[in-house]
Each structure stands twice: as structure tokens, then as C-alpha cells.
Motif scaffolding. Structure first.
Motif, PDB file in Angstrom:
ATOM      1  N   ALA A  20       1.410  10.812  -4.095  1.00 19.11           N
ATOM      2  CA  ALA A  20       2.052   9.729  -4.973  1.00 19.11           C
ATOM      3  C   ALA A  20       1.532   8.299  -4.315  1.00 19.11           C
ATOM      4  CB  ALA A  20       3.393   9.664  -5.006  1.00 19.11           C
ATOM      5  N   LEU A  21       1.338   8.191  -2.984  1.00 21.46           N
ATOM      6  CA  LEU A  21       1.354   6.999  -2.404  1.00 21.46           C
ATOM      7  C   LEU A  21      -0.110   6.458  -2.956  1.00 21.46           C
ATOM      8  CD1 LEU A  21       1.843   4.650  -0.633  1.00 21.46           C
ATOM      9  CD2 LEU A  21       1.103   6.107   1.510  1.00 21.46           C
ATOM     10  N   LEU A  22      -1.091   7.639  -2.827  1.00 23.55           N
ATOM     11  CA  LEU A  22      -2.412   7.315  -3.075  1.00 23.55           C
ATOM     12  C   LEU A  22      -2.586   6.692  -4.433  1.00 23.55           C
ATOM     13  CD1 LEU A  22      -4.282  10.110  -1.040  1.00 23.55           C
ATOM     14  CD2 LEU A  22      -4.073   7.830  -0.310  1.00 23.55           C
ATOM     15  N   LEU A  23      -1.790   7.270  -5.307  1.00 26.97           N
ATOM     16  CA  LEU A  23      -1.979   7.112  -6.622  1.00 26.97           C
ATOM     17  C   LEU A  23      -1.201   5.876  -7.446  1.00 26.97           C
ATOM     18  CD1 LEU A  23      -1.883  10.616  -8.051  1.00 26.97           C
ATOM     19  CD2 LEU A  23      -3.767   9.300  -7.834  1.00 26.97           C
ATOM     20  N   SER A  24      -0.383   5.289  -6.228  1.00 28.90           N
ATOM     21  CA  SER A  24       0.467   4.023  -6.939  1.00 28.90           C
ATOM     22  C   SER A  24      -0.251   2.927  -6.887  1.00 28.90           C
ATOM     23  CB  SER A  24       1.829   4.261  -6.245  1.00 28.90           C
ATOM     24  OG  SER A  24       2.426   5.285  -6.358  1.00 28.90           O
ATOM     25  N   PRO A  25       0.356   1.899  -7.763  1.00 34.75           N
ATOM     26  CA  PRO A  25      -0.301   0.458  -7.649  1.00 34.75           C
ATOM     27  C   PRO A  25       0.266  -0.225  -6.711  1.00 34.75           C
ATOM     28  CG  PRO A  25       1.281   0.682  -9.535  1.00 34.75           C
ATOM     29  CD  PRO A  25       1.205   2.128  -8.798  1.00 34.75           C
ATOM     30  N   PRO A  26      -0.373  -1.272  -6.185  1.00 33.10           N
ATOM     31  CA  PRO A  26       0.127  -2.267  -5.181  1.00 33.10           C
ATOM     32  C   PRO A  26       1.531  -2.745  -5.694  1.00 33.10           C
ATOM     33  CG  PRO A  26      -2.148  -2.820  -5.512  1.00 33.10           C
ATOM     34  CD  PRO A  26      -1.659  -1.912  -6.897  1.00 33.10           C
ATOM     35  N   GLY A  27       2.470  -3.144  -4.659  1.00 38.31           N
ATOM     36  CA  GLY A  27       3.568  -3.740  -4.875  1.00 38.31           C
ATOM     37  C   GLY A  27       4.846  -2.868  -4.997  1.00 38.31           C
ATOM     38  N   TYR A  28       4.568  -1.459  -5.092  1.00 38.01           N
ATOM     39  CA  TYR A  28       5.781  -0.915  -5.089  1.00 38.01           C
ATOM     40  C   TYR A  28       6.720  -0.981  -3.753  1.00 38.01           C
ATOM     41  CZ  TYR A  28       3.512   1.831  -0.826  1.00 38.01           C
ATOM     42  OH  TYR A  28       3.117   2.195   0.295  1.00 38.01           O
ATOM     43  N   ALA A  29       6.368  -1.388  -2.681  1.00 43.07           N
ATOM     44  CA  ALA A  29       7.137  -1.727  -1.502  1.00 43.07           C
ATOM     45  C   ALA A  29       8.161  -2.687  -1.599  1.00 43.07           C
ATOM     46  CB  ALA A  29       6.477  -1.901  -0.206  1.00 43.07           C
ATOM     47  N   THR A  30       7.614  -3.859  -2.211  1.00 37.79           N
ATOM     48  CA  THR A  30       8.519  -4.852  -2.717  1.00 37.79           C
ATOM     49  C   THR A  30       9.361  -4.484  -3.841  1.00 37.79           C
ATOM     50  OG1 THR A  30       6.731  -6.467  -2.138  1.00 37.79           O
ATOM     51  CG2 THR A  30       8.610  -7.322  -3.480  1.00 37.79           C
ATOM     52  N   GLU A  31       9.005  -3.887  -4.789  1.00 37.76           N
ATOM     53  CA  GLU A  31      10.027  -3.489  -5.957  1.00 37.76           C
ATOM     54  C   GLU A  31      11.081  -2.346  -5.216  1.00 37.76           C
ATOM     55  OE1 GLU A  31       7.420  -1.783  -8.767  1.00 37.76           O
ATOM     56  OE2 GLU A  31       6.576  -4.120  -9.051  1.00 37.76           O
ATOM     57  N   GLY A  32      10.453  -1.585  -4.446  1.00 41.17           N
ATOM     58  CA  GLY A  32      11.455  -0.515  -3.721  1.00 41.17           C
ATOM     59  C   GLY A  32      12.499  -1.165  -2.849  1.00 41.17           C
ATOM     60  N   TYR A  33      12.230  -2.274  -2.105  1.00 40.15           N
ATOM     61  CA  TYR A  33      13.101  -2.734  -1.410  1.00 40.15           C
ATOM     62  C   TYR A  33      14.282  -3.718  -2.154  1.00 40.15           C
ATOM     63  CZ  TYR A  33      15.692  -5.414   2.089  1.00 40.15           C
ATOM     64  OH  TYR A  33      16.734  -6.016   2.946  1.00 40.15           O
TER      65      TYR A  33
END
Length: 266
Positions: A20-33
Motif C-alpha cells: 500500500a505504501l508503494l502505491l499511495s500518493p505523497p502527503g499521506y503522512a501529513t493527512e494521517g497525523y
């Protein structure tokens, strides 16, 4: 109690989350937190706990601190045995954390002071969990009803979709678990260069899966989510089958394909 036991409700296969990490777009870390940060009051099988995301790499569960890293729809906790990925889903103000043994933990945002007050007061406020008790809901239902009790009572059963070559069964059980069975069979003929039949061939296949299911929506339409044992998630957009003003409560479209209920838990 070890950190492994404390976080048992979060464990998911690392390989699934890496994909899932390899297929996900940038910015997921900011949105997740942005979604996870803050203080949560949780409940699993009647036991209450607290979870706090203090920063984008530090969390506290029931007073015990741990380092973590954000992944798409998951967070990776550094434990004694190494990094472990934990899968979550956010539905209607509730953070749902899935366990590989099929259990679920439900968390809602709270203030530390209010949680401390609740712990000292009786009766104690609890977080609503899925599934609710399986029983006939009181009163009449409409297609716009969205209560968990009515959704469970309506959809718990075996839903089938069949074609000339395939059969798909989805067993949605009252305890929140599911079984998924898919069968396919094909046949044909062997012919030579002149077009003459030289033999027959056949092929069959069978796939089975299981895990937990949840539902969000109304009796008319919404989404059924299947969480497989390996962490895979399958979403089915459902809508009742209607012809004109008449709707058929035993027939629904799941992702555009017609399914009918063949068995209900009564």
C-alpha cells in the motif's frame, strides 16, 4: 503486560502495508497525523483504554510510550521484536482499529480531563461498538434508516450472485465476521486446423476468504467493507434493487452486480 500485548489489536501483515505504501500518493503522512493526533478513548470487547498521538512519531497507549511511523491507513510501531504495522479506518467520528484475530477496537476523540472524570463516575460512558446485539429492531423501518441495529438485522445473511459460469457467495454473519466464496467453471472444445473437433476441455476454480465486516449507510444504499484476515480491504457500494416505485428488500446491487439473499439468520 508487554508492548506487544498492549498493541495486539493493531497488528496487520507488514507485506500488505508495504504494498500500500508503494502505491499511495505523497502527503499521506501529513493527512494521517492530522486525523490521528490527539487523545482517544477506546473500547474493545467491553474493556476501556486510552490512546494518544502526541506527535507524528510518538504515541502513548494506556500510559505506555512507543515510537511509530505513519503509513497509508496504518502506523508502524517499533516494538521489542521489531517494527509492526497497525491498520485503521475512520468512519463517522469513530476510529476503528482492526486486529488479525478478528476483533475490533473503537476509539473516539476526548479531552483528558473529561476522560478522567468519566473514569471516576458511575455509570461510565462507553463507545458504541460493532456489531450491536442481533435482534429484531422495534418499530417500523424506512429505506432511510441508518441505525446499526437495523443494518445488521437486514444484511446478516448469505448473499449470492450467479452467472452461467460463476457463483459468488458472501456470508455476512451477525457476530461481525464474514466468509467469501467464489467458484468459476468454464468448458470448450479442441479443434484442429481444419476446424474438426478433436476433444473437450474444462477448467474450474475456487477461492475462499474470511475476516470481519462493517457497514455504513442506510437500508437503501451505502458501503459494506470487508476486512480480510491478511489486512486486505474490499468495499462494496450497495443499493437496493428498485423498479419504478417498488423496491425489493431481498435484492441489492453490490458494486453494480445484482445479489439476492438466500439465507438469513432468524
Amino acid at each position: 503486560m508487554t508492548i506487544n500485548r498492549i498493541f495486539k489489536v493493531f497488528a496487520v501483515l507488514s507485506l500488505a502495508m508495504t504494498s500500500a505504501l508503494l502505491l499511495s500518493p505523497p502527503g499521506y503522512a501529513t493527512e494521517g497525523y492530522a486525523l490521528l493526533k490527539g487523545f482517544w478513548q477506546c473500547q474493545e470487547e467491553g474493556e476501556q483504554s486510552t490512546l494518544e498521538f502526541q506527535s507524528n512519531n510518538q504515541l502513548i497507549y494506556n500510559g505506555q510510550s512507543a515510537n511509530y511511523q505513519l503509513l497509508p491507513n496504518a502506523f508502524q510501531v517499533i516494538e521489542n521484536s521489531g517494527p509492526v504495522n497497525y491498520y485503521y479506518q475512520y468512519l463517522e467520528g469513530t476510529l476503528i482499529i482492526f486486529s488479525p484475530d478478528g476483533s475490533m477496537t473503537y476509539c473516539q476523540k476526548a479531552k483528558k480531563s473529561s476522560v478522567q472524570t468519566q473514569r471516576s463516575a458511575q455509570p461510565q460512558t462507553t463507545v458504541r461498538s460493532w456489531p450491536p446485539p442481533y435482534q429484531r429492531p422495534p418499530g417500523r423501518s424506512t429505506w432511510e434508516d441508518s441505525s446499526p441495529e437495523k443494518l445488521l438485522y437486514k444484511f446478516a445473511g448469505r448473499w449470492d450472485s450467479a452467472t452461467s459460469n460463476t457463483l459468488h457467495n458472501i456470508y455476512l454473519k451477525p457476530d461481525g465476521s464474514f466468509e467469501d466464496s467464489y467458484e468459476a467453471g468454464y468448458s470448450g472444445q479442441f479443434v484442429d486446423q481444419g476446424g474438426f473437433q478433436t476433444g473437450n476441455w474444462g477448467a474450474t476454480g475456487n477461492e475462499q476468504a474470511g475476516g470481519r465486516w462493517t457497514i455504513q449507510g442506510t437500508l437503501r444504499q451505502g458501503t459494506i467493507t470487508l476486512i480480510h484476515g491478511n489486512g486486505k480491504r474490499t468495499d462494496y457500494r450497495y443499493q437496493v434493487h428498485c423498479r419504478g416505485s417498488e423496491c425489493y428488500g431481498s435484492e441489492y446491487f453490490f458494486n453494480g452486480k445484482l445479489y439476492s439473499v438466500k439465507y438469513i439468520y432468524r
